[in-house]
Enzyme design. Structure first.
Site, PDB file in Angstrom:
ATOM      1  N   HIS A   1       0.870  -1.189   0.000  1.00 51.02           N
ATOM      2  CA  HIS A   1       0.000   0.000   0.000  1.00 51.02           C
ATOM      3  C   HIS A   1       0.906   1.238   0.000  1.00 51.02           C
ATOM      4  O   HIS A   1       2.015   1.195   0.535  1.00 51.02           O
ATOM      5  CB  HIS A   1      -0.839  -0.052   1.281  1.00 51.02           C
ATOM      6  CG  HIS A   1      -1.888   0.997   1.418  1.00 51.02           C
ATOM      7  ND1 HIS A   1      -1.601   2.278   1.836  1.00 51.02           N
ATOM      8  CD2 HIS A   1      -3.223   0.964   1.228  1.00 51.02           C
ATOM      9  CE1 HIS A   1      -2.730   2.978   1.883  1.00 51.02           C
ATOM     10  NE2 HIS A   1      -3.727   2.202   1.528  1.00 51.02           N
TER      11      HIS A   1
ATOM     12  N   ASP B   1       3.092  -4.512   8.069  1.00 50.29           N
ATOM     13  CA  ASP B   1       1.879  -3.711   7.929  1.00 50.29           C
ATOM     14  C   ASP B   1       0.693  -4.688   8.009  1.00 50.29           C
ATOM     15  O   ASP B   1       0.390  -5.393   7.051  1.00 50.29           O
ATOM     16  CB  ASP B   1       1.937  -2.989   6.575  1.00 50.29           C
ATOM     17  CG  ASP B   1       0.599  -2.389   6.159  1.00 50.29           C
ATOM     18  OD1 ASP B   1      -0.404  -2.587   6.864  1.00 50.29           O
ATOM     19  OD2 ASP B   1       0.565  -1.739   5.097  1.00 50.29           O
TER      20      ASP B   1
ATOM     21  N   GLN C   1      -4.592  -5.094   6.897  1.00 46.17           N
ATOM     22  CA  GLN C   1      -5.623  -5.996   6.363  1.00 46.17           C
ATOM     23  C   GLN C   1      -5.618  -7.348   7.059  1.00 46.17           C
ATOM     24  O   GLN C   1      -6.520  -8.157   6.824  1.00 46.17           O
ATOM     25  CB  GLN C   1      -5.413  -6.210   4.847  1.00 46.17           C
ATOM     26  CG  GLN C   1      -5.551  -4.970   4.013  1.00 46.17           C
ATOM     27  CD  GLN C   1      -6.959  -4.378   4.041  1.00 46.17           C
ATOM     28  OE1 GLN C   1      -7.932  -5.049   4.386  1.00 46.17           O
ATOM     29  NE2 GLN C   1      -7.075  -3.105   3.704  1.00 46.17           N
TER      30      GLN C   1
ATOM     31  N   LYS D   1     -10.352  -0.468  10.330  1.00 46.72           N
ATOM     32  CA  LYS D   1     -10.515  -1.654   9.474  1.00 46.72           C
ATOM     33  C   LYS D   1     -10.838  -2.884  10.320  1.00 46.72           C
ATOM     34  O   LYS D   1     -11.229  -3.918   9.799  1.00 46.72           O
ATOM     35  CB  LYS D   1      -9.244  -1.909   8.672  1.00 46.72           C
ATOM     36  CG  LYS D   1      -8.963  -0.820   7.640  1.00 46.72           C
ATOM     37  CD  LYS D   1      -7.736  -1.161   6.837  1.00 46.72           C
ATOM     38  CE  LYS D   1      -7.155   0.030   6.123  1.00 46.72           C
ATOM     39  NZ  LYS D   1      -7.905   0.458   4.956  1.00 46.72           N
TER      40      LYS D   1
ATOM     41  N   CYS E   1      -4.837   2.636  -3.567  1.00 47.80           N
ATOM     42  CA  CYS E   1      -3.590   3.125  -2.952  1.00 47.80           C
ATOM     43  C   CYS E   1      -2.465   2.115  -3.147  1.00 47.80           C
ATOM     44  O   CYS E   1      -1.633   1.910  -2.249  1.00 47.80           O
ATOM     45  CB  CYS E   1      -3.766   3.444  -1.471  1.00 47.80           C
ATOM     46  SG  CYS E   1      -4.874   4.797  -1.176  1.00 47.80           S
TER      47      CYS E   1
HETATM   48  C1  LIG Z   1      -2.345  -2.791   3.575  1.00 49.74           C
HETATM   49  C2  LIG Z   1      -2.642  -1.406   4.052  1.00 49.74           C
HETATM   50  N1  LIG Z   1      -1.683  -0.690   4.653  1.00 49.74           N
HETATM   51  C3  LIG Z   1      -1.915   0.547   5.112  1.00 49.74           C
HETATM   52  C4  LIG Z   1      -3.138   1.139   4.974  1.00 49.74           C
HETATM   53  C5  LIG Z   1      -3.334   2.523   5.510  1.00 49.74           C
HETATM   54  O1  LIG Z   1      -4.216   2.472   6.580  1.00 49.74           O
HETATM   55  P1  LIG Z   1      -4.748   3.821   7.270  1.00 49.74           P
HETATM   56  O2  LIG Z   1      -5.267   4.685   6.162  1.00 49.74           O
HETATM   57  O3  LIG Z   1      -5.817   3.336   8.187  1.00 49.74           O
HETATM   58  O4  LIG Z   1      -3.593   4.420   7.979  1.00 49.74           O
HETATM   59  C6  LIG Z   1      -4.162   0.454   4.337  1.00 49.74           C
HETATM   60  C7  LIG Z   1      -5.469   1.091   4.113  1.00 49.74           C
HETATM   61  O5  LIG Z   1      -6.162   0.784   3.164  1.00 49.74           O
HETATM   62  C8  LIG Z   1      -3.916  -0.868   3.891  1.00 49.74           C
HETATM   63  O6  LIG Z   1      -4.875  -1.569   3.288  1.00 49.74           O
END
Ligand SMILES: Cc1ncc(COP(=O)(O)O)c(C=O)c1O
Length: 429
Positions: A146, A223, A226, A249, A387
């Site tokens: 992401h 990270d 998900q 999420k 993203c």
């Molecule tokens: C794999 C992953 N990493 C990071 C993020 C960023 O999360 P946040 O916008 O809640 O900080 C997302 C959000 O879609 C994500 O799917």
């Protein structure tokens, strides 16, 4: 440093003394009643919410927990000797312990509240990265990250004259491990990888990646944005140095998230931001920083959000993380089978280990049109690059349509999606 540990009993983790799951089978109809928004209509059609990877809906337990904070015990935390402040502090800290148990961290001190996954990556890139990454060094990520797990490292590399290396993914959307291993070199200072890809649903072999990186003395950031809503996560079993996720999420509030960091790594890191709560003492000559985790929580935090996140953790734990995972796996298998039969539909991301996400393109129809037509049927999916523009580039598409599942989704909703897709095809034929 002495750690206060809160040992997690097998029962608290949903297992008996031998580690076998004690969780009950999944009752989706009952679960749906806990989510008020699922009873709503969109364009006079019952809502079919399949955009859970972007943000999940909230159970009443979370909504009530946040509301109760403001109605019954709201005050600033860690500051007051008065009743309200002490009650708010107790609840805030209790949430930290809930998150500790959810992730099976060794200590609640390893749990830092952040605004979300994005802030957690930025925190580590700034605090750990600035100290350990220098000119000519390397940061290793993968091709399915992401943007939140790309851009902060890219910014760090630009600032330091370091190099961002990217382990490739194959046509199924799996990271090519031998290539990742080859890219790990003497100059690699940190590896940062997703646990589950938001664009493809691929589950990465984190334990193996940690083994490979640690064999070369390189720390690993995971990270988990998900993964936490979908899989049981045990940071000690994974062996990673950092792990991050977002409350929104994981059925909790937005604006709150978590960074887990191994105690000795966090303790050795300089602070991220300066301000109140992250200090022990301040004079104009010198500031003594607070102990972890407070060293990384400058300023008034999202108090009600953290408490709401604790309620979300309770909710998921009561449902059972293994049960959630098993149920969502069934939905994914059902959805994959049904969508594969829609003429002209191609699923993007066919990893062997996958969860929660079905990305696809439909011949001759732009994903945005797919999303707009489905919206008129009451069906919410995500369309765009999610993203993760490098993933789109890897698969040669500008965008995809993405249906992402939660444990409150049903086979009937997937059938509704398939009917909607047939309608899209008729309209654009
Ligand atoms: C794999 C992953 N990493 C990071 C993020 C960023 O999360 P946040 O916008 O809640 O900080 C997302 C959000 O879609 C994500 O799917």
């Amino acid at each position: 440093m002495t750690l206060t540990t809160n040992p997690v009993s097998p029962r608290e983790r949903g297992a008996d003394e031998k580690g076998r799951s004690t969780e009950r089978p999944f009752d989706v109809d009952r679960v749906r009643q806990d989510f008020p928004i699922l009873a709503t209509t969109v364009h006079d059609k019952p809502l079919v919410y399949l955009d859970n990877a972007a943000s999940a809906q909230k159970p009443r337990a979370v909504i009530d927990a946040e509301r109760r904070v403001y109605e019954e015990c709201y005050a600033n935390v860690h500051r007051g000797v008065h009743q309200l402040s002490m009650r708010a502090t107790d609840l805030y800290e209790a949430s930290r312990v809930k998150v500790q148990k959810l992730l099976n961290a060794a200590s609640h001190k390893e749990i830092v509240f952040t605004r979300g996954t994005t802030e957690a990556v930025n925190l580590v890139a700034a605090a750990y990265g600035r100290k350990h990454v220098g000119a000519g060094d390397e940061v290793l990520i993968t091709g399915l990250e992401h943007h939140s797990n790309i851009v902060p490292w890219q910014m760090l590399c630009e600032e330091k004259g370091a190099r961002l290396r990217v382990a490739p993914i194959d046509d199924a959307g799996e990271v090519v491990l031998p290539e990742l291993e080859k890219l790990l070199g003497d100059r690699t200072r940190i590896v940062s990888v997703a646990h589950v890809s938001n664009a493809l649903g691929t589950i990465l072999p984190i334990r193996r990646i940690v083994e490979i990186a640690h064999a070369r003395g390189v720390p690993v950031f995971v990270d988990g944005a998900q993964a936490v809503p979908r899989l049981p996560v045990d940071v000690q079993a994974l062996g990673c140095d950092f792990y991050a996720f977002s409350g929104h999420k994981a059925y909790g509030p937005s604006g709150i998230g978590v960074l887990y960091g191994r105690a000795e790594v966090l303790s050795a890191m300089p602070p991220f931001q300066g301000g109140g709560d992250m200090i022990l003492s301040v004079t104009f000559e010198k500031t003594v920083y607070n102990d972890i985790p407070y060293k990384f929580e400058a300023g008034t935090p999202h108090i009600a959000g953290a408490i709401g996140l604790g309620a979300a953790v309770d909710y998921m734990t009561t449902l059972g993380l293994d049960a959630i995972h098993a149920y969502e796996d069934q939905l994914l298998a059902y959805g994959t089978e049904k969508l594969s039969r829609v003429p002209g539909l191609r699923i993007i991301g066919t990893a062997r280990e996958k969860t929660g996400v079905l990305s696809f393109v439909l011949d001759g129809v732009h994903p945005h049109d797919v999303g707009t037509v489905l919206d008129y049927e009451g069906i919410a999916i995500r369309t765009g690059h999610h993203c993760a523009q490098p993933v789109m580039e890897r698969f040669g598409v500008p965008a995809t349509a993405r249906a992402s599942f939660a444990f409150y989704n049903t086979r009937d909703e997937i059938d509704a999606l398939v009917r909607g897709l047939h309608r899209v095809r008729e309209m654009f034929a």
